[in-house]
Write a protein that holds these residues in place. Structure first.
Motif, PDB file in Angstrom:
ATOM      1  N   HIS A 155      13.018 -25.489 -19.233  1.00 42.29           N
ATOM      2  CA  HIS A 155      11.785 -26.276 -18.962  1.00 42.29           C
ATOM      3  C   HIS A 155      11.460 -25.993 -17.560  1.00 42.29           C
ATOM      4  O   HIS A 155      12.250 -26.131 -16.729  1.00 42.29           O
ATOM      5  CB  HIS A 155      11.938 -27.752 -19.450  1.00 42.29           C
ATOM      6  N   SER A 157      10.197 -27.209 -14.458  1.00 44.01           N
ATOM      7  CA  SER A 157      10.343 -28.418 -13.664  1.00 44.01           C
ATOM      8  C   SER A 157       9.931 -28.304 -12.188  1.00 44.01           C
ATOM      9  O   SER A 157      10.215 -27.486 -11.747  1.00 44.01           O
ATOM     10  CB  SER A 157      12.186 -28.785 -13.585  1.00 44.01           C
ATOM     11  N   LYS A 159      10.437 -30.924 -10.230  1.00 39.86           N
ATOM     12  CA  LYS A 159      10.959 -32.148  -9.526  1.00 39.86           C
ATOM     13  C   LYS A 159      11.052 -31.900  -7.892  1.00 39.86           C
ATOM     14  O   LYS A 159      11.136 -30.876  -7.410  1.00 39.86           O
ATOM     15  CB  LYS A 159      12.367 -32.012  -9.940  1.00 39.86           C
ATOM     16  N   ALA A 168       1.443 -34.721 -15.162  1.00 41.27           N
ATOM     17  CA  ALA A 168       2.676 -35.116 -15.231  1.00 41.27           C
ATOM     18  C   ALA A 168       3.159 -35.275 -16.555  1.00 41.27           C
ATOM     19  O   ALA A 168       2.304 -35.982 -17.222  1.00 41.27           O
ATOM     20  CB  ALA A 168       3.014 -36.099 -14.162  1.00 41.27           C
ATOM     21  N   ARG A 169       4.477 -35.116 -16.903  1.00 40.99           N
ATOM     22  CA  ARG A 169       4.972 -35.603 -18.288  1.00 40.99           C
ATOM     23  C   ARG A 169       5.903 -36.761 -17.987  1.00 40.99           C
ATOM     24  O   ARG A 169       6.762 -36.741 -16.950  1.00 40.99           O
ATOM     25  CB  ARG A 169       5.627 -34.362 -18.887  1.00 40.99           C
ATOM     26  N   ARG A 170       6.152 -37.380 -18.860  1.00 38.71           N
ATOM     27  CA  ARG A 170       7.093 -38.525 -18.965  1.00 38.71           C
ATOM     28  C   ARG A 170       8.707 -37.849 -19.165  1.00 38.71           C
ATOM     29  O   ARG A 170       8.690 -36.797 -19.833  1.00 38.71           O
ATOM     30  CB  ARG A 170       6.963 -39.535 -19.956  1.00 38.71           C
ATOM     31  N   ARG A 171       9.570 -38.334 -18.632  1.00 38.52           N
ATOM     32  CA  ARG A 171      10.860 -37.914 -18.761  1.00 38.52           C
ATOM     33  C   ARG A 171      11.356 -37.903 -20.360  1.00 38.52           C
ATOM     34  O   ARG A 171      11.123 -38.835 -21.235  1.00 38.52           O
ATOM     35  CB  ARG A 171      11.808 -38.701 -18.022  1.00 38.52           C
ATOM     36  N   GLY A 172      11.803 -36.689 -20.770  1.00 36.11           N
ATOM     37  CA  GLY A 172      12.281 -36.636 -22.122  1.00 36.11           C
ATOM     38  C   GLY A 172      11.177 -35.839 -22.945  1.00 36.11           C
ATOM     39  O   GLY A 172      11.388 -35.691 -24.316  1.00 36.11           O
ATOM     40  N   GLN A 173       9.809 -36.148 -22.548  1.00 34.31           N
ATOM     41  CA  GLN A 173       8.670 -35.381 -23.477  1.00 34.31           C
ATOM     42  C   GLN A 173       8.763 -34.083 -23.576  1.00 34.31           C
ATOM     43  O   GLN A 173       8.983 -33.306 -22.542  1.00 34.31           O
ATOM     44  CB  GLN A 173       7.316 -35.829 -22.556  1.00 34.31           C
ATOM     45  N   ARG A 272      23.231 -29.375 -18.352  1.00 31.26           N
ATOM     46  CA  ARG A 272      22.863 -30.723 -18.858  1.00 31.26           C
ATOM     47  C   ARG A 272      23.168 -31.778 -17.765  1.00 31.26           C
ATOM     48  O   ARG A 272      22.600 -33.139 -17.839  1.00 31.26           O
ATOM     49  CB  ARG A 272      23.144 -31.237 -20.296  1.00 31.26           C
ATOM     50  N   HIS A 275      20.580 -32.982 -15.400  1.00 34.00           N
ATOM     51  CA  HIS A 275      19.353 -33.863 -15.799  1.00 34.00           C
ATOM     52  C   HIS A 275      17.897 -33.269 -15.329  1.00 34.00           C
ATOM     53  O   HIS A 275      17.029 -33.832 -14.950  1.00 34.00           O
ATOM     54  CB  HIS A 275      19.438 -35.331 -15.615  1.00 34.00           C
ATOM     55  N   GLY A 276      18.034 -31.722 -15.558  1.00 32.29           N
ATOM     56  CA  GLY A 276      16.937 -31.144 -15.207  1.00 32.29           C
ATOM     57  C   GLY A 276      16.937 -30.551 -13.723  1.00 32.29           C
ATOM     58  O   GLY A 276      17.173 -31.240 -12.797  1.00 32.29           O
TER      59      GLY A 276
END
Length: 320
Positions: A155, A157, A159, A168-173, A272, A275-276
C-alpha cells in the motif's frame, strides 16, 4: 586464570539452566576490548581515496583521530578515515553502533532500538536509514540458470508527510488499486536476489530492470501475465510461463515460481511488524530484508556495519 580454577569452572557449566547457558554463549561471542577498539577493528579502510578516487596505493597512514586511523592521499593531499564519504560519517555515539547493528538483526522497532542503545527515538530513526542507505543498493548484479520473477504489492504510505496529494485514510481502511506500489522480485536457484520498486507495471519498466540483470542464456520463469512474454521476447530470453490460475505449480519437474513466491511471503510477514512503511523509505526496508536473507545465520553486527559503509565482503555480487 589458573588451570585448576579453569577445570573447576568447566565442571560447573553442567549446573547452569538453559537460559544461563544462552547468556554465557552470548557473552563469549562478544568481542574483547573497548567499544572504540572493537569498532575500529571491524571497519575496513577505503579501497580508494574518498576525495579524488585515487587507488589505495596512494594512501598513507597519517596518525589517528577520534579513535580511528587517518590516512592521507598523496595525489590530492587530503586526509580521511574509514567513515569518510559513507552514510555513517559525522554520526555520534559510535560506541553504540554495534548494539544498533544487533537491533537491526532482530528487526526491532525504532523505540525498542532507542531504548536498547540508550539514545533518543529521533536518533534511532536517523541511524536506521543511515545504516540502510548503502544496503538498499546491495543486490545481485547478475542472475543465471532458472530465474524466477514475480511482482508483489504494498500500500502506498505517506506516513510522516504533512501535505498529502489525496484524502487521508483511516488506519486499516483498504486502499484502491491505483494507490499500490509494485515491487518486482527476481531470484535464481543459487539464491541471488534482487528487487526493484516499479513506477509502473508494464513491459518497458520491467524490461529496463531485467535487461542488465538476467543472463542471455537464462530461463525466465514467471506467471501467465502477458507482459512477461513481451519482455522475454524483447530481451531474447527463453520464457516459461506457469499458469497458477489453473493451479499449475510445476512444469516439466523444474520450472516453477515457488522460490520467488516464498520470498514474497517471508518479506510480507516480516514487514507487518512495522505496521506500515512509508513509501519513500520502502527501498531501504527491501535492502534490509535482502541483507538478512543473504547472511542468514552468519549475520553479525560487524556485517551490518560493513554493509552500512558499503564495503561488505560480497561486493562481487554488486555492479562495479
Amino acid at each position: 586464570m589458573d588451570r585448576a580454577d579453569f577445570v573447576q569452572l568447566l565442571g560447573q557449566l553442567a549446573c547452569l539452566t538453559s537460559r544461563q547457558r544462552t547468556q554465557v554463549r552470548h557473552a563469549l561471542d562478544k568481542p574483547v576490548g573497548t567499544p572504540a577498539s572493537i569498532l575500529a577493528s571491524l571497519l575496513p579502510g577505503p579501497c580508494a581515496c574518498p576525495h579524488c578516487q585515487a587507488p589505495a596505493g596512494q594512501l598513507r597512514p597519517w596518525g589517528r583521530s577520534h579513535g580511528l586511523a587517518r590516512i592521507r592521499c598523496q595525489a590530492c593531499g587530503k586526509t580521511s578515515n574509514a567513515l569518510t564519504g559513507t552514510p555513517l560519517a559525522h554520526l555520534r555515539k559510535r560506541e553504540q553502533w554495534l548494539c544498533y547493528g544487533q537491533a537491526l538483526i532482530e528487526a526491532l522497532s525504532v523505540r525498542e532500538a532507542a531504548q536498547r542503545c540508550g539514545v533518543a527515538s529521533t536518533t534511532a530513526f536517523r541511524w536506521r536509514h543511515r545504516f540502510l542507505a548503502a544496503a538498499s543498493s546491495h543486490r545481485a548484479a547478475h542472475e543465471g540458470g532458472i530465474v524466477e520473477a514475480d511482482e508483489t504489492f504494498f500500500h502506498q504510505s505517506c506516513k510522516g508527510q504533512r501535505h498529502l496529494q489525496r484524502r487521508a485514510r483511516r488506519r486499516g481502511q483498504p486502499a484502491p488499486h491505483w494507490e499500490r506500489v509494485a515491487v518486482l522480485v527476481v531470484r535464481d536457484r543459487s539464491g541471488h536476489s534482487a528487487d526493484f520498486k516499479l513506477q509502473k507495471v508494464d513491459a518497458p519498466h520491467v524490461a529496463a530492470v531485467l535487461a542488465p540483470l538476467v543472463d542471455k542464456d537464462a530461463v525466465l520463469c514467471t506467471d501467465g501475465a502477458r507482459l512477461y512474454k513481451t519482455v522475454a521476447r524483447a530481451l531474447g530470453l527463453t520464457h516459461r510461463a506457469i499458469n497458477v490460475q489453473r493451479h499449475i505449480r510445476v512444469v516439466d519437474g523444474a520450472f516453477h515460481i515457488q522460490n520467488v513466491n516464498a520470498y514474497d511471503s517471508r518479506l510480507k510477514a516480516w514487514m507487518r511488524r512495522f505496521h506500515g512503511v512509508a513509501t519513500k523509505y520502502l527501498e531501504n526496508y527491501l535492502g534490509w530484508r535482502r541483507m538478512l536473507e543473504r547472511y542468514r545465520q552468519d549475520i553479525s553486527p560487524g556485517a551490518c556495519l560493513r554493509e552500512a559503509i558499503g564495503r561488505a565482503q560480497f561486493q562481487h555480487l554488486m555492479p562495479t
